[in-house]
Design a protein around this motif. Structure first.
Motif, PDB file in Angstrom:
ATOM      1  N   SER A 105       0.805  -1.222   0.000  1.00 52.54           N
ATOM      2  CA  SER A 105       0.000   0.000   0.000  1.00 52.54           C
ATOM      3  C   SER A 105       0.841   1.277   0.000  1.00 52.54           C
ATOM      4  N   ALA A 106       2.144   1.176   0.285  1.00 54.05           N
ATOM      5  CA  ALA A 106       3.005   2.363   0.263  1.00 54.05           C
ATOM      6  C   ALA A 106       3.062   2.992  -1.128  1.00 54.05           C
ATOM      7  N   PHE A 107       2.775   2.216  -2.173  1.00 54.05           N
ATOM      8  CA  PHE A 107       2.877   2.716  -3.540  1.00 54.05           C
ATOM      9  C   PHE A 107       1.508   3.035  -4.155  1.00 54.05           C
ATOM     10  N   ALA A 108       0.455   2.981  -3.374  1.00 54.86           N
ATOM     11  CA  ALA A 108      -0.890   3.264  -3.880  1.00 54.86           C
ATOM     12  C   ALA A 108      -1.123   4.769  -3.964  1.00 54.86           C
ATOM     13  N   ILE A 109      -1.865   5.180  -4.969  1.00 51.85           N
ATOM     14  CA  ILE A 109      -2.295   6.566  -5.116  1.00 51.85           C
ATOM     15  C   ILE A 109      -3.816   6.526  -5.198  1.00 51.85           C
ATOM     16  N   ALA A 110      -4.463   7.061  -4.184  1.00 49.00           N
ATOM     17  CA  ALA A 110      -5.924   7.125  -4.203  1.00 49.00           C
ATOM     18  C   ALA A 110      -6.353   8.057  -5.324  1.00 49.00           C
ATOM     19  N   ALA A 111      -7.613   8.020  -5.693  1.00 44.74           N
ATOM     20  CA  ALA A 111      -8.106   8.853  -6.799  1.00 44.74           C
ATOM     21  C   ALA A 111      -7.721  10.310  -6.582  1.00 44.74           C
ATOM     22  N   HIS A 112      -6.927  10.843  -7.504  1.00 45.74           N
ATOM     23  CA  HIS A 112      -6.462  12.227  -7.422  1.00 45.74           C
ATOM     24  C   HIS A 112      -6.670  12.916  -8.758  1.00 45.74           C
ATOM     25  N   ASP A 113      -7.144  14.126  -8.681  1.00 50.19           N
ATOM     26  CA  ASP A 113      -7.238  14.967  -9.870  1.00 50.19           C
ATOM     27  C   ASP A 113      -5.830  15.460 -10.191  1.00 50.19           C
ATOM     28  N   THR A 114      -5.439  15.344 -11.418  1.00 45.81           N
ATOM     29  CA  THR A 114      -4.157  15.912 -11.849  1.00 45.81           C
ATOM     30  C   THR A 114      -4.472  17.148 -12.672  1.00 45.81           C
ATOM     31  N   PHE A 115      -3.564  18.076 -12.660  1.00 46.55           N
ATOM     32  CA  PHE A 115      -3.792  19.281 -13.451  1.00 46.55           C
ATOM     33  C   PHE A 115      -2.464  19.896 -13.817  1.00 46.55           C
ATOM     34  N   PRO A 116      -2.426  20.695 -14.866  1.00 49.13           N
ATOM     35  CA  PRO A 116      -1.164  21.281 -15.324  1.00 49.13           C
ATOM     36  C   PRO A 116      -0.481  22.052 -14.199  1.00 49.13           C
ATOM     37  N   GLY A 117       0.817  21.869 -14.076  1.00 52.68           N
ATOM     38  CA  GLY A 117       1.526  22.561 -13.008  1.00 52.68           C
ATOM     39  C   GLY A 117       3.021  22.389 -13.083  1.00 52.68           C
ATOM     40  N   SER A 118       3.659  22.537 -11.961  1.00 58.22           N
ATOM     41  CA  SER A 118       5.111  22.627 -11.918  1.00 58.22           C
ATOM     42  C   SER A 118       5.809  21.343 -11.513  1.00 58.22           C
ATOM     43  N   GLY A 119       5.097  20.239 -11.384  1.00 54.57           N
ATOM     44  CA  GLY A 119       5.734  19.000 -10.965  1.00 54.57           C
ATOM     45  C   GLY A 119       5.697  18.801  -9.460  1.00 54.57           C
ATOM     46  N   GLN A 120       4.974  19.643  -8.747  1.00 55.70           N
ATOM     47  CA  GLN A 120       4.822  19.450  -7.311  1.00 55.70           C
ATOM     48  C   GLN A 120       3.901  18.267  -7.062  1.00 55.70           C
ATOM     49  N   GLU A 121       3.912  17.758  -5.807  1.00 62.87           N
ATOM     50  CA  GLU A 121       3.036  16.646  -5.469  1.00 62.87           C
ATOM     51  C   GLU A 121       1.600  16.994  -5.842  1.00 62.87           C
ATOM     52  N   ASN A 122       0.948  16.076  -6.500  1.00 66.04           N
ATOM     53  CA  ASN A 122      -0.430  16.201  -6.974  1.00 66.04           C
ATOM     54  C   ASN A 122      -0.575  17.200  -8.116  1.00 66.04           C
ATOM     55  N   VAL A 123       0.494  17.796  -8.580  1.00 68.30           N
ATOM     56  CA  VAL A 123       0.442  18.695  -9.729  1.00 68.30           C
ATOM     57  C   VAL A 123       1.311  18.051 -10.807  1.00 68.30           C
TER      58      VAL A 123
END
Length: 185
Positions: A105-123
């Motif tokens: 589970s350490a490598f799981a990503i729950a449903a996340h919206d991605t959007f254009p950005g700078s490469g930050q977490e969740n962006v």
């Protein structure tokens, strides 16, 4: 003829009795080099059904790493949305990214919206890691990349970028590129 066979057998027995003993030696050498890898193990679809209302599996991957310090996985998306360019206007369809890791589970990503950005977490970028060596990860664990297209359209429309919900998007071919990078921690 019968005498010849008997003589040959007797000569063979005499040679075996006087043969010196043999000592055998076997050296086994192996080099354990640190490696980390994530690879497509099976592409389930590659083409998402954009108007589909449910989560859909897009690809199955395998994450392997035998680093003593641990494993880091970075999942990136190029656009943050499915896009196509028509007449100089980028048309976008929003999606949620899901990464299931049934073995860890350490490598799981729950449903996340991605959007254009700078490469930050969740962006456009998600980083997951596990410290320390595990035999399971060294052998390779499965990962499942899924997308959910049934999410609301982003509201930041401009003259050069128009956002649509999946079931209201203009016809065309929308594209997104995902990258998966595995390294030691």
């Amino acid at each position: 003829m019968k005498n010849v066979i008997i003589l040959a057998s007797a000569a063979t027995a005499a040679c075996l009795a006087s043969a010196p003993a043999f000592a055998e030696s076997l050296t086994v050498q192996g080099v354990v080099a640190p490696y980390c890898n994530v690879a497509l193990s099976n592409v389930s679809s590659g083409t998402a059904s954009i108007a589909m209302a449910n989560q859909q599996t897009v690809a199955n991957l395998r994450l392997s790493c035998n680093s003593a310090s641990g494993t880091k996985l970075i999942v990136g998306s190029t656009n943050g949305d499915l896009t196509q360019v028509v007449g100089g206007v980028t048309q976008r369809i929003n999606y949620d990214l899901i990464l299931d890791s049934p073995s860890d589970s350490a490598f799981a990503i729950a449903a996340h919206d991605t959007f254009p950005g700078s490469g930050q977490e969740n962006v456009n970028q998600f980083t997951r890691s596990r410290t320390g060596y595990t035999q399971g990860i060294a052998n390779g664990i499965p990962l499942v990349l899924s997308l959910n297209m049934n999410v609301a359209a982003d509201t930041n429309n401009t003259a050069t970028s128009q956002n649509f919900s999946a079931n209201a998007a203009p016809a065309g071919t929308y594209t997104e590129t995902f990258t998966f990078t595995a390294t030691s921690v």
